[in-house]
Design a protein around this motif. Structure first.
Motif, mmCIF file in Angstrom:
data_model
loop_
_atom_site.group_PDB
_atom_site.id
_atom_site.type_symbol
_atom_site.label_atom_id
_atom_site.label_comp_id
_atom_site.label_asym_id
_atom_site.label_seq_id
_atom_site.Cartn_x
_atom_site.Cartn_y
_atom_site.Cartn_z
ATOM 1 N N GLY A 66 0.839 -1.119 -0.141
ATOM 2 C CA GLY A 66 0.129 0.025 -0.042
ATOM 3 C C GLY A 66 0.807 1.234 0.007
ATOM 4 O O GLY A 66 0.441 2.253 -0.731
ATOM 5 N N HIS A 67 2.010 1.298 0.871
ATOM 6 C CA HIS A 67 2.690 2.263 0.847
ATOM 7 C C HIS A 67 3.253 2.656 -0.664
ATOM 8 O O HIS A 67 3.644 4.015 -0.735
ATOM 9 N N TRP A 70 0.558 4.512 -2.582
ATOM 10 C CA TRP A 70 0.288 5.822 -2.030
ATOM 11 C C TRP A 70 1.209 6.735 -2.624
ATOM 12 O O TRP A 70 1.028 7.916 -3.283
ATOM 13 N N THR A 145 -8.326 1.459 8.389
ATOM 14 C CA THR A 145 -8.169 0.086 8.915
ATOM 15 C C THR A 145 -7.888 0.130 10.364
ATOM 16 O O THR A 145 -8.331 -0.791 11.026
ATOM 17 N N ASP A 172 -8.490 5.957 -1.160
ATOM 18 C CA ASP A 172 -7.572 4.847 -0.572
ATOM 19 C C ASP A 172 -8.580 3.792 -0.129
ATOM 20 O O ASP A 172 -9.225 3.822 0.774
ATOM 21 N N GLN A 197 -3.901 -7.681 -0.930
ATOM 22 C CA GLN A 197 -3.676 -8.627 0.295
ATOM 23 C C GLN A 197 -4.971 -8.488 1.201
ATOM 24 O O GLN A 197 -4.802 -9.037 2.466
ATOM 25 N N LYS A 198 -6.028 -7.818 0.635
ATOM 26 C CA LYS A 198 -7.364 -7.770 1.727
ATOM 27 C C LYS A 198 -8.352 -8.180 0.803
ATOM 28 O O LYS A 198 -8.533 -9.549 1.016
HETATM 29 C C1 LIG Z 1 -6.427 1.918 4.562
HETATM 30 C C2 LIG Z 1 -4.883 1.628 4.291
HETATM 31 N N1 LIG Z 1 -4.156 1.998 3.623
HETATM 32 C C3 LIG Z 1 -2.899 1.838 3.505
HETATM 33 C C4 LIG Z 1 -2.226 0.871 4.001
HETATM 34 C C5 LIG Z 1 -0.783 0.546 4.052
HETATM 35 O O1 LIG Z 1 -0.625 -0.537 3.302
HETATM 36 P P1 LIG Z 1 0.685 -1.418 3.318
HETATM 37 O O2 LIG Z 1 0.981 -1.772 4.832
HETATM 38 O O3 LIG Z 1 0.694 -2.539 2.302
HETATM 39 O O4 LIG Z 1 1.906 -0.611 2.956
HETATM 40 C C6 LIG Z 1 -3.020 0.038 4.803
HETATM 41 C C7 LIG Z 1 -2.632 -1.139 5.554
HETATM 42 O O5 LIG Z 1 -3.143 -1.921 6.304
HETATM 43 C C8 LIG Z 1 -4.318 0.342 4.926
HETATM 44 O O6 LIG Z 1 -5.314 -0.467 5.818
#
Ligand SMILES: Cc1ncc(COP(=O)(O)O)c(C=O)c1O
Length: 396
Positions: A66-67, A70, A145, A172, A197-198
């Motif tokens: 996710g990062h 972003w 989350t 997001d 992954q979710k």
């Molecule tokens: C809503 C949301 N955004 C961003 C992230 C960041 O994702 P990652 O940990 O895969 O980098 C998460 C991770 O749990 C998330 O739940």
């Protein structure tokens, strides 16, 4: 003695439970990355990802978490010194803001606390006040989350339009794509980011950036674009390797093909949304009943602002932490740790993940184990929580 031996259940809000079918689809020798089945399959994946996002726009796939996406979303649309508006409703939009600041982008943060969605009137006031259109993007998480809040993404588009503000709308959906209802095109979202992954039920490692024409026009001016993060060749590659700016994430793609089949071609996206809604309501009913006359509470009081992917719950003192440890040691269930909550409250908080490959017996097993744990630890709770949950499931 422990009753935890047997199949362990990781009920954290991602990575979520992976279907055996997805894992089996990944268990294969390396495929050819130049021609043949993998190349043909990737085209079907791109088409199906757009169906899950309810969009006809573009999607770029990254070998990233996710990062990573972003950062990709920002790199393709922003220049150093630009300003973005961060709507804080937990932990994760603030995290997106940290990435922005690291890129030299300025952030204006409006914090709505840990227990409520972004207030649209306050957002409208900020946008109306920005007469010089300094704000280049409104950045929101559909589901945070950490707090388990669900923001009104469609409402944010309305607010932008009513204010006549040209900022891009970023969403997001890392926690909630293929879980909570979402319509990228109908809701006027310019950029949406998500991960494998979710809700998509594939191991961490794939990130996706969906983008529309207004965002792609911003890409013309953006000076943060770099060759690796550039979304254009990934969305419209002249050669297959450009999809991924290098070697394809071969096995993740096979897993994703399987999960998209399950979501779109077997269960159906609307049925997937409905299943998550029903299971979430069963969880809320249990905690609301346990909370009667006690300090146990759902973190988000407003049902309309609760996610169907994850539920953050509050217990008095350190009861949340004690219960979480009991469940791991005695029942074989791992719940999510508190994230982003005020420090004093964190020992009372845990999160139940219920996104992706989750069904009624899994949710009822978690709830029944929580009730056993509360009894074992002497945590005061209202009676009838399990009945309340089974009533929701029975009513379908
Ligand atoms: C809503 C949301 N955004 C961003 C992230 C960041 O994702 P990652 O940990 O895969 O980098 C998460 C991770 O749990 C998330 O739940």
């Amino acid at each position: 003695m422990s009753l935890a031996n047997g199949r362990h259940y990781l009920a954290i809000p991602g990575p979520s439970v992976m279907p055996d079918r997805v894992l089996q689809a990944m268990h294969r020798p390396a495929p050819n990355i130049y021609t043949g089945a993998l190349v043909e399959m990737t085209a079907t994946i791109v088409a199906d990802l757009k169906k899950v996002a309810r969009t006809r726009q573009e999607v770029a796939i990254y070998i990233a978490n996710g990062h990573g996406v972003w950062e990709a979303a920002l790199c393709n649309t922003m220049s150093r010194g630009d300003t973005v508006l961060i709507l804080g409703t937990g932990r994760f939009c603030q995290g997106w803001g940290e990435i922005a600041r690291g890129l030299g982008i300025q952030t204006e943060v409006v914090d709505f606390g840990f227990r409520a969605a972004a207030d649209l009137d306050r957002v409208a006031a900020v946008l109306r006040g920005d007469t010089g259109h300094r704000i280049k993007a409104v950045m929101a998480v559909q589901v945070d989350t950490a707090s388990s809040v669900k923001n009104d993404i469609r409402g944010l588009r309305r607010v932008l339009d009513e204010a006549g503000h040209p900022a891009l709308l970023f969403s997001d959906n890392i926690a909630c794509l293929a879980v909570d209802e979402f319509h990228m095109d109908d809701w006027g979202v310019d950029v949406m980011v998500t991960g494998s992954q979710k809700g998509l039920m594939v191991p961490p490692g794939l990130g996706f950036v969906f983008f529309g024409p207004k965002a792609d026009a911003a890409r013309e001016r953006a000076n943060c674009v770099t060759p690796y993060w550039d979304w254009r060749p990934r969305a419209n590659p002249a050669l297959y390797y450009q999809h991924f700016c290098g070697t394809a994430p071969t096995h993740h793609l096979y897993g994703l093909r399987e999960s998209l089949d399950m979501i779109l071609h077997e269960e159906g996206l609307e049925a997937v949304w409905h299943r998550h809604s029903l299971l979430a309501r069963a969880i809320w009913a249990a905690f609301e009943t346990w909370g009667q006359g006690t300090e146990i509470a759902l973190n988000i009081p407003d049902p309309a602002a609760r996610s169907h992917a994850v539920t953050t719950v509050r217990f008095p003192g350190d009861a949340g932490t004690r219960l979480r440890h009991w469940l791991e040691q005695q029942a074989g269930i791992t719940l999510g740790i508190p994230l982003g909550a005020p420090e004093a409250e964190a020992p009372g908080i845990f999160r139940v993940g219920h996104m992706g490959h989750v069904n009624a017996h899994m949710v009822l097993g978690v709830l029944a184990s929580i009730q056993a744990g509360m009894t074992a630890l002497g945590i005061t709770h209202g009676s009838g929580g399990l009945d309340a949950a089974t009533d929701v499931i029975a009513a379908g």
